[in-house]
Write a protein that holds these residues in place. Structure first.
Motif, PDB file in Angstrom:
ATOM      1  N   TRP A   1      11.724   6.184   5.248  1.00 58.23           N
ATOM      2  CA  TRP A   1      11.349   5.876   6.636  1.00 58.23           C
ATOM      3  C   TRP A   1      11.204   4.372   6.822  1.00 58.23           C
ATOM      4  N   LEU A   2      10.530   3.717   5.872  1.00 57.53           N
ATOM      5  CA  LEU A   2      10.302   2.283   5.959  1.00 57.53           C
ATOM      6  C   LEU A   2      11.618   1.512   5.942  1.00 57.53           C
ATOM      7  N   PHE A   3      12.498   1.829   4.991  1.00 60.65           N
ATOM      8  CA  PHE A   3      13.755   1.083   4.874  1.00 60.65           C
ATOM      9  C   PHE A   3      14.630   1.281   6.110  1.00 60.65           C
ATOM     10  N   TRP A   4      14.748   2.520   6.578  1.00 60.40           N
ATOM     11  CA  TRP A   4      15.600   2.774   7.735  1.00 60.40           C
ATOM     12  C   TRP A   4      15.074   2.040   8.965  1.00 60.40           C
ATOM     13  N   ASN A   5      13.762   2.077   9.177  1.00 57.83           N
ATOM     14  CA  ASN A   5      13.199   1.460  10.366  1.00 57.83           C
ATOM     15  C   ASN A   5      13.235  -0.061  10.317  1.00 57.83           C
TER      16      ASN A   5
ATOM     17  N   MET B   1       3.613  -2.123  14.922  1.00 60.90           N
ATOM     18  CA  MET B   1       2.594  -1.502  14.067  1.00 60.90           C
ATOM     19  C   MET B   1       2.132  -2.441  12.960  1.00 60.90           C
ATOM     20  N   GLU B   2       2.566  -3.702  12.994  1.00 64.42           N
ATOM     21  CA  GLU B   2       2.131  -4.734  12.050  1.00 64.42           C
ATOM     22  C   GLU B   2       2.175  -4.243  10.602  1.00 64.42           C
ATOM     23  N   PRO B   3       3.354  -3.883  10.103  1.00 68.11           N
ATOM     24  CA  PRO B   3       3.428  -3.318   8.754  1.00 68.11           C
ATOM     25  C   PRO B   3       3.014  -4.310   7.673  1.00 68.11           C
ATOM     26  N   THR B   4       2.244  -3.832   6.709  1.00 72.65           N
ATOM     27  CA  THR B   4       1.858  -4.600   5.526  1.00 72.65           C
ATOM     28  C   THR B   4       2.181  -3.756   4.307  1.00 72.65           C
ATOM     29  N   LEU B   5       2.926  -4.325   3.371  1.00 76.06           N
ATOM     30  CA  LEU B   5       3.314  -3.606   2.157  1.00 76.06           C
ATOM     31  C   LEU B   5       2.589  -4.243   0.976  1.00 76.06           C
ATOM     32  N   GLN B   6       1.835  -3.414   0.242  1.00 73.04           N
ATOM     33  CA  GLN B   6       1.050  -3.930  -0.876  1.00 73.04           C
ATOM     34  C   GLN B   6       1.507  -3.283  -2.175  1.00 73.04           C
ATOM     35  N   GLY B   7       1.800  -4.134  -3.152  1.00 73.19           N
ATOM     36  CA  GLY B   7       2.039  -3.669  -4.506  1.00 73.19           C
ATOM     37  C   GLY B   7       0.760  -3.819  -5.310  1.00 73.19           C
TER      38      GLY B   7
ATOM     39  N   LYS C   1       1.639   0.276  -7.776  1.00 75.22           N
ATOM     40  CA  LYS C   1       1.670   1.368  -6.810  1.00 75.22           C
ATOM     41  C   LYS C   1       1.865   0.742  -5.435  1.00 75.22           C
ATOM     42  N   TRP C   2       2.867   1.220  -4.711  1.00 72.29           N
ATOM     43  CA  TRP C   2       3.174   0.654  -3.409  1.00 72.29           C
ATOM     44  C   TRP C   2       2.434   1.410  -2.310  1.00 72.29           C
ATOM     45  N   VAL C   3       1.838   0.650  -1.399  1.00 76.00           N
ATOM     46  CA  VAL C   3       1.091   1.215  -0.280  1.00 76.00           C
ATOM     47  C   VAL C   3       1.556   0.536   1.004  1.00 76.00           C
ATOM     48  N   LEU C   4       1.878   1.339   2.011  1.00 76.75           N
ATOM     49  CA  LEU C   4       2.269   0.830   3.322  1.00 76.75           C
ATOM     50  C   LEU C   4       1.094   0.998   4.280  1.00 76.75           C
ATOM     51  N   GLN C   5       0.721  -0.084   4.961  1.00 77.50           N
ATOM     52  CA  GLN C   5      -0.358  -0.026   5.937  1.00 77.50           C
ATOM     53  C   GLN C   5       0.203  -0.292   7.331  1.00 77.50           C
ATOM     54  N   LEU C   6      -0.127   0.585   8.272  1.00 78.88           N
ATOM     55  CA  LEU C   6       0.344   0.482   9.646  1.00 78.88           C
ATOM     56  C   LEU C   6      -0.844   0.524  10.593  1.00 78.88           C
ATOM     57  N   THR C   7      -0.744  -0.196  11.698  1.00 82.55           N
ATOM     58  CA  THR C   7      -1.758  -0.174  12.737  1.00 82.55           C
ATOM     59  C   THR C   7      -1.312   0.797  13.822  1.00 82.55           C
ATOM     60  N   TYR C   8      -2.136   1.786  14.099  1.00 81.43           N
ATOM     61  CA  TYR C   8      -1.821   2.798  15.105  1.00 81.43           C
ATOM     62  C   TYR C   8      -2.555   2.489  16.400  1.00 81.43           C
TER      63      TYR C   8
ATOM     64  N   ARG D   1      -9.010  -6.021  -8.838  1.00 83.66           N
ATOM     65  CA  ARG D   1      -7.668  -5.547  -8.498  1.00 83.66           C
ATOM     66  C   ARG D   1      -6.848  -6.710  -7.967  1.00 83.66           C
ATOM     67  N   THR D   2      -5.580  -6.746  -8.352  1.00 86.17           N
ATOM     68  CA  THR D   2      -4.670  -7.773  -7.869  1.00 86.17           C
ATOM     69  C   THR D   2      -3.521  -7.109  -7.130  1.00 86.17           C
ATOM     70  N   ASP D   3      -3.232  -7.600  -5.925  1.00 86.46           N
ATOM     71  CA  ASP D   3      -2.147  -7.071  -5.103  1.00 86.46           C
ATOM     72  C   ASP D   3      -1.114  -8.163  -4.856  1.00 86.46           C
ATOM     73  N   VAL D   4       0.144  -7.753  -4.763  1.00 90.40           N
ATOM     74  CA  VAL D   4       1.197  -8.605  -4.239  1.00 90.40           C
ATOM     75  C   VAL D   4       1.513  -8.064  -2.852  1.00 90.40           C
ATOM     76  N   VAL D   5       1.296  -8.890  -1.822  1.00 85.60           N
ATOM     77  CA  VAL D   5       1.309  -8.418  -0.446  1.00 85.60           C
ATOM     78  C   VAL D   5       2.506  -9.003   0.308  1.00 85.60           C
ATOM     79  N   LEU D   6       3.206  -8.134   1.028  1.00 81.12           N
ATOM     80  CA  LEU D   6       4.319  -8.544   1.878  1.00 81.12           C
ATOM     81  C   LEU D   6       3.945  -8.219   3.321  1.00 81.12           C
ATOM     82  N   LEU D   7       3.806  -9.251   4.130  1.00 81.69           N
ATOM     83  CA  LEU D   7       3.422  -9.093   5.529  1.00 81.69           C
ATOM     84  C   LEU D   7       4.653  -9.004   6.414  1.00 81.69           C
ATOM     85  N   ASP D   8       4.443  -8.552   7.632  1.00 84.43           N
ATOM     86  CA  ASP D   8       5.545  -8.384   8.576  1.00 84.43           C
ATOM     87  C   ASP D   8       6.350  -9.670   8.761  1.00 84.43           C
ATOM     88  N   ASN D   9       5.663 -10.802   8.823  1.00 85.52           N
ATOM     89  CA  ASN D   9       6.365 -12.045   9.131  1.00 85.52           C
ATOM     90  C   ASN D   9       7.061 -12.672   7.919  1.00 85.52           C
TER      91      ASN D   9
END
Length: 240
Positions: free
Chosen positions: A51-55, A66-72, A103-110, A185-193
């Motif tokens: 869903w994420l890749f297609w969109n 939805m201001e997507p944030t992807l966290q590793g 572990k990859w986590v997608l965060q969306l604002t609804y 905990r350490t995250d590698v974060v990819l923001l929408d921008n």
């Protein structure tokens, strides 16, 4: 001698092949990509990843609302140092590579919700070359730091980030990666921008067909779960 039709350069042929492969991949993801946001809660990790890749490729402006944030979320690490003089004839050349299991986590604002909704999208790897300048591999364009790629036939290791960081970033983050404290905990974060699809019109992006270009990476280290929650709530929204 004149030709009845213009001859294409090998570069143009490569571009056409890349675009053909991208379209074929996206067609295979479309059924998951068209899932409604409400359906994501009941979807599998693999379906959410598709869903994420297609969109990001086909529905970019809508998903940005939805201001997507992807966290590793890093679970283990391996640092490899190779004596580059064996390959390059340079006694000072060291090849450094950082491999992070995550572990990859997608965060969306609804709409109507004050905080983000988190969706797991599977396990994976973050593979980073440590160098002062962009390395020869992975192949990246100027201004590009990494790309996201996915093998959607595989599970759970389905999502991969390939790129590079400077030694200064590594030295800054190394103590956090090596911290054995279970509340750290350490995250590698990819923001929408900082996310850009490999798509016609995004000429600066390089990567496998269907992958997502990355212009920057953000590293976050948290020493306590309470601190983590308070920090996240206090962060400004990133809109493009």
């Amino acid at each position: 001698m004149e030709h009845a039709f213009p001859l294409k350069s090998s570069h143009g042929l490569d571009e056409n092949l890349h675009e053909k492969q991208r379209k074929e991949l996206l067609q295979s993801l479309e059924s998951c990509g068209r899932l409604s946001v409400a359906d994501l809660s009941d979807a599998t990790d693999v379906e959410r990843c598709k869903w994420l890749f297609w969109n990001l490729h086909e529905n970019l402006e809508e998903i940005r609302q939805m201001e997507p944030t992807l966290q590793g979320r890093v679970t283990s690490m391996q640092l490899t140092v190779l004596d580059g003089s064996v390959l390059m004839g340079d006694g000072d050349a060291l090849q450094k590579r950082l491999d992070l299991s995550c572990k990859w986590v997608l965060q969306l604002t609804y709409p109507g919700y004050q905080e983000e909704i988190s969706h797991n999208i599977g396990d994976g790897w973050i593979n980073l070359v440590i160098a002062s300048n962009a390395p020869a591999y992975p192949v990246l364009h100027e201004g590009q730091k990494a790309y996201l790629d996915a093998d959607h036939s595989m599970y759970p290791n389905q999502l991969f980030l390939d790129g590079w960081i400077t030694d200064g970033v590594w030295q800054e983050m190394r103590p956090h990666f090596c911290n054995a404290n279970p509340t750290c905990r350490t995250d590698v974060v990819l923001l929408d921008n900082v996310l850009f699809p490999v798509k016609k019109g995004f000429d600066f992006v390089s990567g496998p067909a269907g992958s997502i270009g990355v212009m920057n990476m953000e590293f976050r280290a948290f020493s306590h779960p309470t601190e983590r929650r308070m920090t996240r709530r206090g962060e400004p929204r990133h809109r493009s």
